[in-house]
Write an enzyme that holds these catalytic residues in place. Structure first.
Site, short mmCIF file in Angstrom:
data_model
loop_
_atom_site.label_atom_id
_atom_site.label_comp_id
_atom_site.label_asym_id
_atom_site.label_seq_id
_atom_site.Cartn_x
_atom_site.Cartn_y
_atom_site.Cartn_z
N ARG A 1 29.26 43.61 80.09
CA ARG A 1 29.81 44.65 80.41
C ARG A 1 29.99 44.60 82.18
O ARG A 1 30.96 44.74 82.72
CB ARG A 1 28.87 45.90 80.05
CG ARG A 1 29.43 47.06 80.89
CD ARG A 1 28.66 48.40 80.27
NE ARG A 1 29.20 48.47 78.91
CZ ARG A 1 28.62 48.94 77.99
NH1 ARG A 1 27.07 49.49 78.20
NH2 ARG A 1 29.08 49.08 76.71
N TYR A 2 29.05 44.05 82.52
CA TYR A 2 28.82 43.99 84.11
C TYR A 2 29.12 42.65 84.70
O TYR A 2 29.13 41.63 83.78
CB TYR A 2 27.62 44.06 84.41
CG TYR A 2 26.93 45.56 84.25
CD1 TYR A 2 27.08 46.77 85.16
CD2 TYR A 2 25.74 45.66 83.24
CE1 TYR A 2 26.62 47.85 84.82
CE2 TYR A 2 25.51 47.16 82.99
CZ TYR A 2 25.89 48.15 83.89
OH TYR A 2 25.40 49.30 83.76
N ARG B 1 26.02 39.54 84.51
CA ARG B 1 24.85 39.59 83.60
C ARG B 1 25.05 40.07 82.26
O ARG B 1 26.16 40.94 81.80
CB ARG B 1 23.57 40.47 84.00
CG ARG B 1 23.92 41.84 84.32
CD ARG B 1 23.38 42.52 85.42
NE ARG B 1 23.37 43.79 85.66
CZ ARG B 1 24.23 44.30 86.52
NH1 ARG B 1 25.34 43.57 86.95
NH2 ARG B 1 24.24 45.60 86.61
N CYS C 1 11.96 45.00 64.91
CA CYS C 1 10.89 45.50 65.76
C CYS C 1 9.45 45.57 65.15
O CYS C 1 9.43 45.81 63.93
CB CYS C 1 11.33 46.78 66.48
SG CYS C 1 12.84 46.74 67.24
N CYS D 1 10.88 52.74 66.76
CA CYS D 1 11.02 54.18 67.49
C CYS D 1 12.07 55.36 67.21
O CYS D 1 13.20 54.80 66.76
CB CYS D 1 11.40 53.86 68.92
SG CYS D 1 10.50 52.32 69.72
N CYS E 1 15.20 55.34 68.89
CA CYS E 1 16.00 54.41 69.16
C CYS E 1 17.51 54.51 69.30
O CYS E 1 18.03 55.23 68.40
CB CYS E 1 15.74 53.26 67.98
SG CYS E 1 16.56 51.57 68.48
N ARG F 1 19.67 51.99 69.31
CA ARG F 1 20.34 51.27 68.45
C ARG F 1 19.90 51.20 66.95
O ARG F 1 20.03 50.49 65.98
CB ARG F 1 19.92 49.97 68.85
CG ARG F 1 20.29 49.49 70.03
CD ARG F 1 20.86 47.97 70.43
NE ARG F 1 21.05 47.72 71.74
CZ ARG F 1 20.27 47.09 72.81
NH1 ARG F 1 19.07 46.52 72.33
NH2 ARG F 1 20.73 47.17 73.82
N ASP G 1 20.14 59.10 75.35
CA ASP G 1 21.69 58.87 74.86
C ASP G 1 22.10 59.79 73.89
O ASP G 1 21.52 60.72 73.21
CB ASP G 1 22.01 57.49 74.88
CG ASP G 1 21.52 56.95 73.90
OD1 ASP G 1 21.56 57.40 72.86
OD2 ASP G 1 20.88 55.78 73.86
N ASP H 1 23.30 56.49 80.53
CA ASP H 1 24.12 55.31 80.15
C ASP H 1 25.31 56.13 79.72
O ASP H 1 25.66 56.74 79.04
CB ASP H 1 23.54 54.44 79.11
CG ASP H 1 23.74 53.05 79.28
OD1 ASP H 1 24.86 52.61 79.91
OD2 ASP H 1 22.70 52.36 79.07
N LYS I 1 25.26 52.02 83.41
CA LYS I 1 24.02 52.88 83.84
C LYS I 1 24.50 53.50 85.12
O LYS I 1 25.08 52.85 86.14
CB LYS I 1 23.01 52.12 84.13
CG LYS I 1 22.29 51.49 83.02
CD LYS I 1 21.17 50.64 83.27
CE LYS I 1 20.85 49.94 82.15
NZ LYS I 1 21.59 49.00 81.43
C1 PLP Z 1 21.10 47.69 80.87
C2 PLP Z 1 22.29 46.61 80.79
C3 PLP Z 1 22.06 45.31 81.47
C4 PLP Z 1 21.23 45.40 82.59
O1 PLP Z 1 21.46 46.31 83.72
P1 PLP Z 1 20.49 46.19 84.97
O2 PLP Z 1 20.98 47.54 85.73
O3 PLP Z 1 20.90 45.17 85.61
O4 PLP Z 1 19.24 46.47 84.68
C5 PLP Z 1 23.06 44.74 81.46
N1 PLP Z 1 24.25 44.69 80.29
C6 PLP Z 1 24.05 45.87 79.71
C7 PLP Z 1 25.26 45.85 78.49
C8 PLP Z 1 23.28 46.74 79.88
O5 PLP Z 1 23.35 47.90 78.88
S1 SF4 Z 2 13.54 51.36 70.91
FE1 SF4 Z 2 14.72 50.46 69.27
S2 SF4 Z 2 15.01 48.40 69.72
FE2 SF4 Z 2 13.46 49.27 71.25
S3 SF4 Z 2 11.63 48.65 70.39
FE3 SF4 Z 2 11.92 50.78 69.60
S4 SF4 Z 2 13.31 50.39 67.58
FE4 SF4 Z 2 13.04 48.65 68.56
#
Ligand code: PLP
Ligand code: SF4
Length: 400
Positions: free
Chosen positions: A138-139, A142, A151, A155, A158, A160, A319, A356, A363
């Site tokens: 996305r960025y 990175r 995991c 959580c 979570c 995801r 989120d 987010d 972010k």
């Molecule tokens: C959070 C995230 C990152 C890392 O973001 P930083 O602001 O550099 O910590 C990179 N890619 C995605 C898709 C993210 O959600």
């Molecule tokens: S937030 Fe989701 S991905 Fe992260 S440790 Fe907890 S269950 Fe696993």
């Protein structure tokens, strides 16, 4: 055998011991009745912890006094999103208080079964920015790299949920190769967030392989392991793991402490070992109603984290993932927390508060407003105590 017992309970060696006045503020977990007879060797073995996770209602009943709400929620949610709690983390739960912050993060509540009209299946639009399966790019420089969907503990908040704990969506070796190839072929990538699930659910061999491959790429400068194991399974940070990680520095470790209760002697030691091995550790807290939506709690957490050599990095606004609306706080709450940290405590204890952007905005940082007024080159500011100060921009910047 006295000799044997002594050997078994000998503390693991920390290279650079921390002053005892600091470490004594971090109590060791009380195992309670269920696990009091487990040998130290088993208890401190992450494989044992993993094998003995609390997964069923029957097991849970032995650890806490389960409420009707929790029982119903368990039955209604177990098909969609597993319950799985390591004995270590489960032992931190208050058996009698359903609002215990550890319990709220690990035991299902009826709120999970409510899907709000504003809930989203893929709240962060991670699938949209996925050039190949398992990589979100996305960025500019990175990527997020998913290496497993398992995991140590699931959580309840979570983001995801749709993927995590679902064995059918586990990243296969093949998918890992596709992801590594993508990163190899994109020289603009310099930072890789190794994520999941929890990447520490992978074996040391697999992590060694992934990090070794990334290190063999000229354009990769740093990578991060995004893991909650220091919180939910600190035993995972053992000698073998530390030796392995040392080979791949610089490695950043991004973790997820949400409450001061999670700052135990065990967690302290796990962080100390990583810090001694040269890792930079950052914390990404999620703002959760009834758990940490309180400036005093966040301040206490962040102070403890600093003693653990963990730098508070982000506070995430909860989120719009499905079934977590009961955890959401208004955005004002996050701003109030920052307002109560900045100036009042070490800048090191003040993380960035971010939302987010739903659907893939990335972010977005939010900060309280410190500029009260702008007139020409005059900028009226306020400080943390709300006192006003006037700053003058240099006149060649003045607008006409
Ligand atoms: C959070 C995230 C990152 C890392 O973001 P930083 O602001 O550099 O910590 C990179 N890619 C995605 C898709 C993210 O959600
Ligand atoms: S937030 Fe989701 S991905 Fe992260 S440790 Fe907890 S269950 Fe696993």
């Amino acid at each position: 055998m006295v000799g044997n017992t002594k050997k078994e309970t000998a503390p693991k060696q920390v290279l650079n011991p921390v002053n005892e006045r600091i470490t004594k503020r971090f109590p060791s977990v009380d195992r309670g009745k269920i696990w009091q007879d487990v040998s130290e060797k088993d208890w401190s073995n992450w494989m044992w912890q993993q094998r003995n996770r609390v997964r069923t209602l029957e097991q849970l009943e032995k650890v806490i006094n389960v409420t009707d709400d929790e029982r119903k929620a368990y039955e209604g949610s177990v098909e969609m999103f597993n319950m799985s709690i390591t004995p270590y983390y489960a032992a931190l739960m208050d058996p009698d208080d359903p609002n215990c912050p550890i319990r709220m993060q690990s035991v299902p509540k009826m709120g999970e079964l409510t899907i709000d009209v504003t809930d989203l299946e893929d709240p962060l639009g991670e699938e949209k920015d996925m050039p190949v399966p398992g990589v979100t790019h996305r960025y500019p420089d990175r990527v997020l790299f998913y290496t497993t969907h398992n995991c140590a503990m699931y959580c309840r908040h979570c983001t995801r949920k749709r993927k995590v704990s679902d064995p059918s969506s586990a990243a296969q070796k093949k998918q890992l190769e596709v992801g590594l190839d993508y990163i190899r072929n994109h020289p603009e990538i310099r930072d890789v967030v190794i994520s999941g699930g929890d990447p520490l659910s992978n074996s040391d061999e697999r992590l060694d392989y992934i990090m070794g491959e990334l290190r063999s790429m000229d354009h990769i400068e740093v990578f991060r392991l995004g893991t909650r194991n220091m919180v939910t399974l600190p035993q995972r940070i053992n000698d073998d793991f530390i030796q392995m990680i040392r080979k791949h520095q610089p490695v950043f470790v991004h973790t997820h402490f949400n409450h001061p209760k999670e700052c135990t002697a065990e967690a302290f030691e796990a962080c100390a070992r990583l810090a001694d091995a040269g890792c930079m550790i950052n914390n990404q807290m999620v703002l959760l109603k009834g758990i940490n939506d309180d400036p005093g709690i966040v301040k206490e957490l962040n102070h403890k984290l600093l003693m653990m050599r963990v730098r508070p990095y982000y506070i995430f606004q909860c989120d719009l993932a499905q079934g977590i609306s009961h955890f959401r706080t208004p955005v004002e709450k996050g701003l109030e927390i920052i307002e109560n940290l900045r100036g009042w405590t070490s800048g090191m204890a003040v993380p960035h508060y971010v939302v987010d952007g739903p659907g893939g905005g990335g972010k977005i940082p939010l900060i309280p407003e410190y500029v009260k007024e702008r007139k020409g080159n005059k900028v009226v500011l306020r400080n943390y105590k709300n006192d006003e100060f006037v700053y003058y921009d240099s006149s060649d910047l003045e607008e006409d």
